[in-house]
Design an enzyme around this catalytic site. Structure first.
Site, PDB file in Angstrom:
ATOM      1  N   LEU A   1      33.406  37.614  24.459  1.00  0.00           N
ATOM      2  CA  LEU A   1      34.638  37.062  25.021  1.00  0.00           C
ATOM      3  C   LEU A   1      35.342  38.138  25.843  1.00  0.00           C
ATOM      4  CD1 LEU A   1      34.050  34.733  23.139  1.00  0.00           C
ATOM      5  CD2 LEU A   1      36.384  34.824  22.322  1.00  0.00           C
TER       6      LEU A   1
ATOM      7  N   ASP B   1      35.233  47.269  23.823  1.00  0.00           N
ATOM      8  CA  ASP B   1      35.580  48.420  24.663  1.00  0.00           C
ATOM      9  C   ASP B   1      35.381  49.688  23.827  1.00  0.00           C
ATOM     10  OD1 ASP B   1      37.016  47.067  27.179  1.00  0.00           O
ATOM     11  OD2 ASP B   1      37.486  45.948  25.376  1.00  0.00           O
TER      12      ASP B   1
ATOM     13  N   HIS C   1      40.917  38.696  21.190  1.00  0.00           N
ATOM     14  CA  HIS C   1      42.258  39.215  20.912  1.00  0.00           C
ATOM     15  C   HIS C   1      42.789  38.609  19.606  1.00  0.00           C
ATOM     16  CE1 HIS C   1      42.338  39.303  25.517  1.00  0.00           C
ATOM     17  NE2 HIS C   1      42.445  40.573  25.186  1.00  0.00           N
TER      18      HIS C   1
ATOM     19  N   ARG D   1      37.900  38.537  31.735  1.00  0.00           N
ATOM     20  CA  ARG D   1      37.224  38.480  33.039  1.00  0.00           C
ATOM     21  C   ARG D   1      36.154  37.387  33.099  1.00  0.00           C
ATOM     22  NH1 ARG D   1      38.347  44.377  32.951  1.00  0.00           N
ATOM     23  NH2 ARG D   1      39.691  44.785  34.761  1.00  0.00           N
TER      24      ARG D   1
HETATM   25  P1  AMP Z   1      42.056  43.688  26.948  1.00  0.00           P
HETATM   26  O1  AMP Z   1      43.130  42.661  26.975  1.00  0.00           O
HETATM   27  O2  AMP Z   1      40.788  43.238  27.591  1.00  0.00           O
HETATM   28  O3  AMP Z   1      42.525  45.045  27.403  1.00  0.00           O
HETATM   29  O4  AMP Z   1      41.675  43.861  25.409  1.00  0.00           O
HETATM   30  C1  AMP Z   1      42.643  44.146  24.433  1.00  0.00           C
HETATM   31  C2  AMP Z   1      41.956  44.477  23.138  1.00  0.00           C
HETATM   32  O5  AMP Z   1      41.132  43.381  22.726  1.00  0.00           O
HETATM   33  C3  AMP Z   1      41.010  45.696  23.250  1.00  0.00           C
HETATM   34  O6  AMP Z   1      41.103  46.475  22.078  1.00  0.00           O
HETATM   35  C4  AMP Z   1      39.659  45.044  23.380  1.00  0.00           C
HETATM   36  O7  AMP Z   1      38.591  45.862  22.936  1.00  0.00           O
HETATM   37  C5  AMP Z   1      39.825  43.837  22.481  1.00  0.00           C
HETATM   38  N1  AMP Z   1      38.837  42.807  22.837  1.00  0.00           N
HETATM   39  C6  AMP Z   1      38.593  42.291  24.072  1.00  0.00           C
HETATM   40  N2  AMP Z   1      37.562  41.410  24.012  1.00  0.00           N
HETATM   41  C7  AMP Z   1      37.147  41.396  22.725  1.00  0.00           C
HETATM   42  C8  AMP Z   1      36.116  40.698  22.024  1.00  0.00           C
HETATM   43  N3  AMP Z   1      35.301  39.845  22.640  1.00  0.00           N
HETATM   44  N4  AMP Z   1      35.986  40.922  20.712  1.00  0.00           N
HETATM   45  C9  AMP Z   1      36.805  41.796  20.052  1.00  0.00           C
HETATM   46  N5  AMP Z   1      37.789  42.473  20.651  1.00  0.00           N
HETATM   47  C10 AMP Z   1      37.963  42.285  21.974  1.00  0.00           C
END
Ligand code: AMP
Length: 301
Positions: free
Chosen positions: A187, A153, A39, A190
């Protein structure tokens, strides 16, 4: 730097009106909180390209299935505030469920169609409709110049890109590469669910993608053989349960019949009670490709 916390749509709109009036460019980074280095990479990228960065921190109920982890999804406001500030965010938007879904409006949903039934959509019916709906709401609230997503994602990013094109939304989308731990694990919020042994087993996703790269470099071009190899590799560890491994066209997300152009290898794997996803883009010769040139906002329909 400190970050302002706001929880209502009207507060955010008022604050952003002032920002806009100063001629500043606004970025949005949608997240579900439990902020980590992935993030933060999006926030840093947004802060480089824009004057004012809004991070939304909202565990969106409509993208969780009835047996999924909505109730136990990690929520940690202090941690998020610190991480967001550290990465250069200016405003952290923390709405309640009622704020985002006021009376009756849960009945209004974006239908993302076939793209939402492929890959992760096969086991998570309605998930991507929920994702698209909340992102549309956030885009309408914040009205940013640019919105940032992660390659991790990939299907989500493709669907949002298509929604932006379909509804002529005046926003530019930026997709940033997946941030990984030193041992290759992507990363993810979860990852906190994994116990020590499961955490070790979880590196198999990344290792299987490198295995795929070696096979491509060695000249293997049959997508069925390649996915079989990956499934066998993952299956060697009995702690892992493969939900899917798919070699797909990076634009349509449909399975490829032959490998003559860049493709995406995407997978979902269960370890104990935790479901992890990962993916990489490859050239037919096994070069690992960055996501940016695969997202130009073209309409697939
Ligand atoms: P989430 O909080 O999991 O819904 O993720 C929020 C945003 O962060 C989404 O656009 C994800 O694709 C991105 N994101 C989550 N994990 C990663 C990662 N390891 N590397 C880059 N972006 C990420």
């Amino acid at each position: 730097m400190s970050v302002v916390l706001l929880s209502t749509v009207s507060e955010v709109r008022n604050r952003l009106q002032q920002v806009h009036a100063q001629g500043a460019s606004i970025a949005l980074v949608p997240t579900m909180g439990a902020l980590h280095g992935g993030h933060q990479a999006l926030i840093r990228h947004a802060a480089m390209e824009n004057d004012f960065v809004v991070v939304s921190d909202f565990v969106n109920p409509t993208q969780f299935g009835p047996n999924e982890d909505f109730a136990r999804y990690p929520r940690d406001l202090q941690h998020d505030q610190q991480r967001a500030a550290e990465a250069g965010a200016h405003l952290l938007f923390l709405p309640s469920v009622e704020e985002i879904y006021p009376t009756l409006s849960t009945t209004f949903q974006v239908d993302v169609g076939r793209l939402g039934t492929l890959l992760c959509g096969a086991s998570r019916p309605g998930h991507f409709n929920g994702v698209a709906t909340v992102v549309l709401k956030l885009l309408e609230i914040v009205q940013p110049e640019r919105v940032y997503f992660g390659q991790k994602d990939f299907q989500q990013a493709r669907i949002i890109e298509q929604m932006i094109a379909a509804f002529f939304l005046p926003v530019q989308m930026v997709v940033c590469p997946t941030v990984r731990e030193v041992d290759g694990l992507a990363l993810s919020s979860r990852n906190r669910y994994l116990n020590g042994e499961e955490r070790v087993a979880a590196t198999a996703l990344y290792r299987s993608l490198l295995q795929l790269q070696s096979l491509l470099i060695a000249g293997e071009r049959d997508p069925r053989q390649l996915s079989r190899h990956i499934e066998t590799f993952l299956g060697e560890d009995e702690r892992l349960r493969v939900e899917y491994v798919a070699l797909v066209d990076p634009f349509t997300l449909e399975e490829v019949q032959q490998i003559t152009a860049p493709f995406l290898c995407a997978m979902a794997v269960h370890i104990g009670n935790t479901r992890l996803i990962d993916n990489m883009l490859f050239s037919p010769h096994g070069e690992i490709l960055p996501p940016d040139r695969f997202f130009q906002g073209t309409d697939l329909q």
